[in-house]
Design an enzyme around this catalytic site. Structure first.
Site, short mmCIF file in Angstrom:
data_model
loop_
_atom_site.label_atom_id
_atom_site.label_comp_id
_atom_site.label_asym_id
_atom_site.label_seq_id
_atom_site.Cartn_x
_atom_site.Cartn_y
_atom_site.Cartn_z
N ASP A 190 7.55 -0.47 5.71
CA ASP A 190 6.84 0.53 4.93
C ASP A 190 7.89 1.45 4.31
OD1 ASP A 190 4.74 2.48 4.02
OD2 ASP A 190 3.49 1.25 5.32
N HIS A 278 4.29 0.49 -0.92
CA HIS A 278 4.85 0.84 0.40
C HIS A 278 6.19 0.15 0.66
CE1 HIS A 278 1.45 3.18 1.97
NE2 HIS A 278 0.66 2.31 1.37
N GLU A 338 -2.89 0.43 -1.52
CA GLU A 338 -2.41 1.71 -2.02
C GLU A 338 -1.23 1.56 -2.97
OE1 GLU A 338 -3.83 4.56 1.68
OE2 GLU A 338 -1.77 3.83 1.67
N TRP A 404 -10.84 -2.34 5.28
CA TRP A 404 -10.50 -1.08 5.94
C TRP A 404 -11.12 0.15 5.29
CZ3 TRP A 404 -7.57 3.16 4.15
CH2 TRP A 404 -6.97 3.01 2.89
N THR A 471 1.21 5.16 12.68
CA THR A 471 1.98 5.99 13.60
C THR A 471 2.73 7.14 12.94
OG1 THR A 471 3.89 4.50 13.42
CG2 THR A 471 2.28 4.04 15.17
#
Length: 754
Positions: A190, A278, A338, A404, A471
């Site tokens: 990422d 990303h 995204e 999602w 995270t």
């Protein structure tokens, strides 16, 4: 004779009742479980063997021997545990587990079923399976026939934002196997770090795996001042060129060993290399991969790879060639979520490509990238998975869609109707980095992955469920465990396909399971203590009492601002409060583990006088602002787009903007004098005002969170205002009220006037 007959009948009824209520606290609940009297004595002399033809079950045999390693005593009773390959079990992950007083027999179609049978066996044994007591283990007799409904039962872990090392990943795999999860989805790259070695591009880990502290790290360090679970572990720091850098990565050799460890436990590791968005960990080193030849943040997300340059595909194919060779998984996850596509517009190379390929938009340009990568994956014998954004611009029917975005409600139906396989991981249920409260696990347990308007044929394309753990604000193993346990157990039952409407039964089994979590040294979130509100009021006096989730929980408190510990006072059933007081309350398990800390403010109040109003109409005035605001303070009347009347707390807008704000204004009618309790849940921010003062402040951008408060009201009409902002991603807005003599329930039209 009649007396003897009735005595025998009574004994029989009692035996059946005892068998039906036998304490089998297995999660996920088996499809069929038949109780039996007695137990099997697992001792030092118990033989553990594999029947002929089951050589591939050796990892399961080793797992059984690991349990037996805790037994030191000898027994004269000859008994055995036998593993069988059984061709009559047609389900790939099915198993039959039979425990009688002489033998434990496990029959399976293959290795995964053997591990699921052993997981059930461990749960039958209980905490003794994790203790080196040296005693003979008593295993309750039972017959289980079991198989999962869904083939995909996944746990996703983002190791890019914050890194988790190999010993901990092995621990995660063990715990996944214990609750019968079979897919471990690793988000390996990422913007914040590249975590897997690519031999063609060694700089991706030599440099891309390390960073100076970013804004997410800083936020964690601020939280660590009051909660050590947010402190960045020292083991993930090293000095590079004189700079203190955070990070880490896995070599291909290390990952190969982890893959083998997982496969030996029936778990497939799914790699994700997220692109074209990303990708800043790579583009900072190779800026030529982007459209403008520069790395960094664009408007909302980082600059993506350019899908109009052959050099991009050369890079991607080189990376995925090594990933395909390393991971035996049938799937590779491309990510493709995204993506900031603005930079693709008006670029000559992109215009030329779009014209040549007949592409009408940048969404279709992303689809071109996804389709081309899917063909490459297929050439390597792999299947492509992407987040549900891959539906935008069109996708081949052979790609697997991971749903999602809970707010894009028709995405599962669109995908399933096209023939795409769908993995259900909607953020509203399955994002385990979202905050938790007393309703989180119950809501998750009620998640139906076959809903979403799917017909019978479309439901066949739903292959399973997955929890996603991002995270950004989860830097430690302790914090990770707190966020995923015990809600992971609720998803285990949803994924196995045995979750039902019997929440009480599941919750009973969950309480037993917490003792097993203690034995495994898991830092789980204890269930909420109920019975009070954060902002409590009284006129003369009140009683603070706590509804404990566990009978053996000790609730302790302080009134001096300190955090409760095991030497703090124990809260009695009722504690008389006569003066304004701040309480800190926490529950402690029998093993000494402390749960969440509850800050409760008791304030002495006089009853608030009502306003003298007349000629009121039922309902509230509603105001709608289709603009993005970070909080309710930013709401500007110049953005007002609609004004209506609502009966209570509704948002009467047919199609809301992606981001918007609302106001409900009028009067709350207190039907009697007394103390009223309010609970306000929202995603994102909300503020409740009564009597022209703020009662509940739940403002700002956040996931679904509930806050509560009380107020002393005299009978009559009191000014009321509820403000709400939705930042994007689907909204929740719920207001509940408890009248002086009632119970907490949704507000209704009888309470509101304007």
């Amino acid at each position: 004779m009649k007396i003897k007959f009735f005595i025998a009948l009574l004994l029989c009824v009692k035996l059946v009742a005892a068998q039906q209520s036998a304490p089998y606290a297995i999660i996920p609940k088996p499809v069929k479980i038949t109780s039996a009297p007695g137990s099997f004595a697992w001792s030092g002399s118990t033989k553990i063997t594999i029947a002929k033809g089951g050589a591939d079950l050796m990892p399961a045999l080793n797992e059984l021997k690991a349990i037996a390693g805790a037994i030191k005593t000898k027994s004269t009773q000859a008994n055995a545990i036998v593993l069988h390959k059984d061709a009559t079990i047609t389900a790939e992950e099915g198993y039959r587990l039979t425990v009688n007083q002489k033998q434990i027999e496990i029959r399976v179609a293959g290795l995964p079923g053997a591990f699921w049978a052993i997981s059930s066996l461990k749960q039958l044994i209980g905490t003794e399976a994790f203790a080196s007591s040296g005693k003979t283990i008593k295993v309750p007799c039972v017959a289980i026939e079991d198989q999962p409904r869904f083939a995909w039962r996944g746990i996703h872990l983002d190791v890019s934002r914050h890194f988790f090392d190999l010993p901990y990943l092995r621990k995660m795999i063990d715990r996944m196997a214990y609750y019968k999860f079979n897919k471990f989805h690793l988000h390996l790259t990422d913007d914040q770090g590249w975590r897997i070695e690519i031999k063609k591009y060694p700089e991706l880990t030599a440099k891309g795996a390390w960073r100076t502290l970013n804004n997410q790290d800083s936020a964690c360090l601020e939280l660590a001042k009051t909660n050590p679970d947010f402190a960045l572990p020292e083991k993930h720091f090293k000095t590079i060129d004189g700079k203190r850098m955070y990070g880490g990565f896995y070599t291909q050799e290390e990952m190969r060993a982890l893959i083998a460890y997982a496969l030996d436990r029936g778990i497939e590791i799914i790699p994700e290399i997220d692109m074209p968005g990303h990708m800043m960990a790579a583009t900072q080193l190779m800026p030529w991969l982007t459209t403008q030849g520069k790395s960094g943040m664009a408007k909302n997300f980082s600059e993506p790879l350019c899908p109009c340059k052959e050099t991009t595909f050369e890079f991607a194919e080189n990376v995925f060639s090594e990933i395909a060779a390393l991971f035996p998984s049938r799937y590779i996850h491309l990510g493709a979520d995204e993506v900031e596509k603005e930079s693709w517009k008006h670029l000559p190379e992109c215009e030329e490509l779009m014209k040549r390929e007949g592409l009408k938009s940048v969404d279709e340009l992303q689809s071109y990238f996804v389709r081309r990568m899917e063909k490459f994956f297929n050439s390597k014998g792999k299947k492509l998975i992407g987040w549900d954004e891959i539906l935008e611009g069109g996708v081949s029917s052979t790609a697997t869609v991971m749903y999602w975005r809970s707010w894009v409600k028709d995405a599962p139906k669109i995908a399933a109707a096209k023939g795409n396989r769908v993995i259900m991981t909607p953020s509203a249920y399955c994002y385990f980095d979202y905050k938790q409260d007393n309703g989180t696990i119950k809501t998750l347990y009620g998640f139906n992955p076959l809903a979403f308007g799917l017909d019978a044929k479309e439901r066949e394309n739903v292959i399973g469920v997955q929890a996603n753990i991002w995270t950004e604000y989860i830097p430690t193993e302790n914090r990770l465990e707190y966020m995923i346990f015990p809600r992971m157990l609720a998803l285990a039952e949803v994924g196995w396909g045995t979750a039902d409407a019997d929440w009480t039964n599941f919750n009973t089994r969950l309480q037993t399971q917490t003792k097993l979590l203690d034995a495994m040294h898991i830092n789980y979130r204890m269930p909420d203590i109920l019975g009070f509100t954060e902002k409590s009021v009284f006129v003369d006096s009140a009683y603070l009492s706590a509804q404990k989730p566990f009978a053996d929980m000790l609730v302790r408190y302080t009134t001096d601002g300190t955090v409760p510990n095991q030497s703090s006072k124990i809260l009695p059933d009722q504690l008389l409060v006569k003066t304004s007081t701040h309480f800190n309350v926490a529950g402690f398990s029998k093993s000494g583990y402390r749960g969440d800390i509850y800050a409760i403010d008791y304030e002495k109040q006089a009853y608030l006088k009502p306003e003298n109003v007349s000629s009121l109409q039922k309902g509230l005035r509603f105001y709608y602002y289709p603009v993005f605001y970070k909080n309710t303070k930013a709401i500007n009347e110049k953005d007002l787009a609609a004004e209506k009347t609502t009966k209570a707390i509704e948002i009467p807008v047919g199609q809301t903007a992606p981001s918007f704000a609302t106001r409900h204004v009028g009067y709350f009618y207190a039907a009697e004098t007394g103390v009223y309790s309010f609970a306000l849940r929202s995603d994102d921010g909300s503020v409740l005002k009564i009597g022209n003062k703020t009662l509940i402040d739940n403002d700002g951008m956040h996931s679904s969170v509930e806050k509560s408060a009380q107020i002393a009201l005299e009978k009559g009409y009191h000014p009321f205002e509820l403000l709400f902002v939705e930042g994007g991603g689907g909204y929740t807005l719920q207001l509940q009220c408890k009248t002086p003599k009632g119970k907490l329930e949704d507000v209704n039209e009888a309470m509101f006037f304007h």
